[in-house]
Design an enzyme around this catalytic site. Structure first.
Site, PDB file in Angstrom:
ATOM      1  N   ASP A 167       0.812  -1.216   0.128  1.00 14.02           N
ATOM      2  CA  ASP A 167       0.082  -0.068   0.021  1.00 14.02           C
ATOM      3  C   ASP A 167       0.741   1.331   0.092  1.00 14.02           C
ATOM      4  OD1 ASP A 167      -2.307   1.328  -0.065  1.00 14.02           O
ATOM      5  OD2 ASP A 167      -3.307  -0.021   1.651  1.00 14.02           O
ATOM      6  N   ASP A 225      -9.430   3.492  -3.478  1.00  6.29           N
ATOM      7  CA  ASP A 225     -10.098   2.447  -3.138  1.00  6.29           C
ATOM      8  C   ASP A 225     -11.817   2.575  -3.696  1.00  6.29           C
ATOM      9  OD1 ASP A 225      -7.923   1.753  -1.495  1.00  6.29           O
ATOM     10  OD2 ASP A 225      -9.217   1.737   0.396  1.00  6.29           O
TER      11      ASP A 225
END
Ligand code: GCU
Ligand code: CA
Length: 533
Positions: A167, A225
């Site tokens: 991430d 996201d």
């Protein structure tokens, strides 16, 4: 060329590992064309807990094992789903005294290695998560991999990790290419094949991650996201669908994980979600708790016709064929020459969406087969591809040129001097058959016109009333078959049989010549058929 090169490298790495050495893989001296780990030749398929649990306590060992069990018991493994992946919140907020990450004992009382072993025991693969920053994304502040790349990669490899999602939170402003390349090298140094998922969200640059990601990761997020609603999902598709040129085997655009089954979209919208991810060659990472979903969710996720579009070996992401007023046509070239086409309605009312076989690059045939990959209905068309599509719906077709067979009579061909067109043995097609001189080199030659280049099956109808084979070499455009084709006895001169051979033909005029290789000469030849798939 590059594929062969790193295929060889990968084998080398395994051999060295087997010898038990520690410095197993040295980094590549030449600039890599694509990440040289040989993995993700088709988009990864599997599961990740994030979209269903986020950081909640029900993200735990029981859940992950339950998903692995369902992958096997409900046929998802057989459908191609392979990776069972953990997202954020699996670790404790502090590293241990050796500086290593520590699994949260409340969630994972038996640690991560035993969980990975369990997943492996099911014939599946196991994935984990961390961030290319000082901490991961969750506010609890779990430790990230920045500056700990090799230690963390080694720990993951020792646990049997097969997939890492890396991430982008708390990155301290360090250059993204530098951060993601450091972890790529650390993973490579472990000697363990680990799919590397860059989760940089398409945020930084230029250059953007799709421009630099190919030699670094197996896939890269192109967006922020996803959430479990139509607006979010279709926004990811819109951002991702213009990036087709960057995707291919081993290096995929990633518009984020699936929301199918989480409850925030209608079944129609979830089918659109799954259809678009498949036609865009996106990773198919299930993001719902399969222990709780309804049967409709399994029906969507296990649609093997749709999965085959995603997993097509050619690895070409769909391009946008047309887009107007929220009516979007996506087209994807498939390995066997077929096309996948998605007629996608982003508007709030039913609309007719259409394109043509020619617009998909599939011209040249008088007839096409359309298979609706959701309803399974099959129909034919002369080229128009159109459907009434409900609001937020997508019609997904597999389009093939309808199989065509053209017959070319031997009596209309050219042949060796001395050949006669005879009719004295019954059963022939057309006006007769070619009876060539019984000698080496006797031939019949056909001229075959093709609209498009491609594979074709040559079907020779012949009779051989002797008990001795009369082999012939078959040349397509001057290139003879490697071995002579056998034309064994048919039992009588009036008993006709076929001999088959697949060749590549070009667009335009093709010359097919069958030439006797033995002194017995050729059999009697009735016709040549050229069949396309
Ligand atoms: C026989 C038969 C012919 C055939 C020939 C041959 O003469 O009638 O049709 O071509 O055998 O051996 O080739
Ligand atoms: Ca003859």
């Amino acid at each position: 060329m590059s594929g062969r090169w790193w295929g060889t490298r990968f084998v080398t790495a395994v051999v060295v590992l087997a010898a038990g050495l520690t410095a197993v893989v040295t980094s590549s001296p030449e600039p890599a064309v694509a990440l040289d780990n040989g993995l993700a030749r088709t988009p990864p398929m599997g599961f990740n807990n994030w979209n269903t649990t986020h950081c909640r306590a029900d993200f735990n060992e029981a859940m992950v094992k339950g998903i692995a069990d369902i992958f096997v018991s409900r046929g998802l493994k057989d459908a191609g789903y392979q990776y069972v992946n953990l997202d954020d919140c699996w670790a404790l907020p502090q590293r241990n005294s050796q500086g290593n990450l520590v699994p949260d004992p409340a969630r994972f009382p038996n640690g991560i290695k035993s969980l990975a072993d369990y997943v492996h025991s099911k014939g599946l693969k196991f994935g984990i998560y961390t961030s290319a920053g000082t901490k991961t994304c969750n506010t609890a502040g779990f430790p990230g991999g920045l500056g700990h790349e090799q230690d963390d990669a080694n720990l993951f490899a020792s646990w049997g990790v097969d997939y890492l999602k890396y991430d982008n939170c708390n990155n301290q402003g360090v250059d993204a290419q530098k951060r993601y390349t450091a972890m790529r090298d650390a993973l490579r140094n472990t000697g363990r094949p680990i799919v590397y998922s860059i989760c940089e969200w398409g945020r930084t640059g230029p250059p953007r991650v799709w421009e630099w990601g190919k030699p670094v990761g197996n896939l890269w997020r192109t967006t922020g996201d996803i959430s479990d609603n139509w607006t979010s999902m279709i926004g990811k598709a819109q951002a991702n669908r213009v990036l087709a040129q960057y995707a291919g085997p081993g290096h995929w655009n990633d518009p984020d994980m699936l929301e199918v089954g989480n409850g925030g979209m209608t079944p129609t919208e979830y089918r659109t979600h799954f259809s678009l991810w498949a036609i865009m060659s996106a990773p198919l990472l299930i993001g719902s708790d399969l222990r709780k979903v309804n049967e409709d969710t399994f029906t969507i996720l296990k649609n093997t016709d749709v999965i085959a579009i995603d997993q097509d070996k050619l690895g070409r992401q769909a391009t946008v064929i047309s887009s107007s007023g929220g009516l979007v046509v996506y087209g994807k070239v498939l390995a066997n020459g077929d096309r996948a086409v998605a007629l996608s309605n982003e508007t709030t009312s039913t609309a007719t969406i259409g394109t043509t076989a020619a617009a998909l690059g599939l011209g040249g045939s008088s007839s096409y087969t359309l298979k609706d990959l959701w309803s399974k209905a099959i129909r034919t068309t002369t080229g128009s591809i159109s459907a009434s599509v409900p609001a937020h719906g997508t019609v997904l077709y597999r389009v093939s040129r309808a199989g065509t067979t053209t017959r070319h009579e031997a009596e209309a061909a050219t042949f060796t001097t001395g050949t006669t067109v005879d009719k004295d043995h019954s059963g022939f097609s057309g006006l007769g058959f070619a009876n060539t001189p019984n000698a080496v080199g006797s031939y019949v030659q056909w001229t075959v016109e093709r609209a498009e280049a491609g594979r074709a099956t040559l079907v020779f109808d012949y009779a051989n009333g002797t008990s001795t084979d009369r082999p012939m070499t078959i040349a397509a455009n001057g290139t003879p078959s490697a071995t002579a084709k056998s034309f064994p006895g048919t039992g009588a001169w009036s008993l006709w049989r076929t001999a088959h051979l697949t060749v590549d033909l070009k667009a335009g005029t093709n010359v097919i010549r069958a030439t006797a290789t033995n002194s017995g000469g050729a059999p009697n030849l009735d016709y040549l058929e050229v069949a396309t798939p």
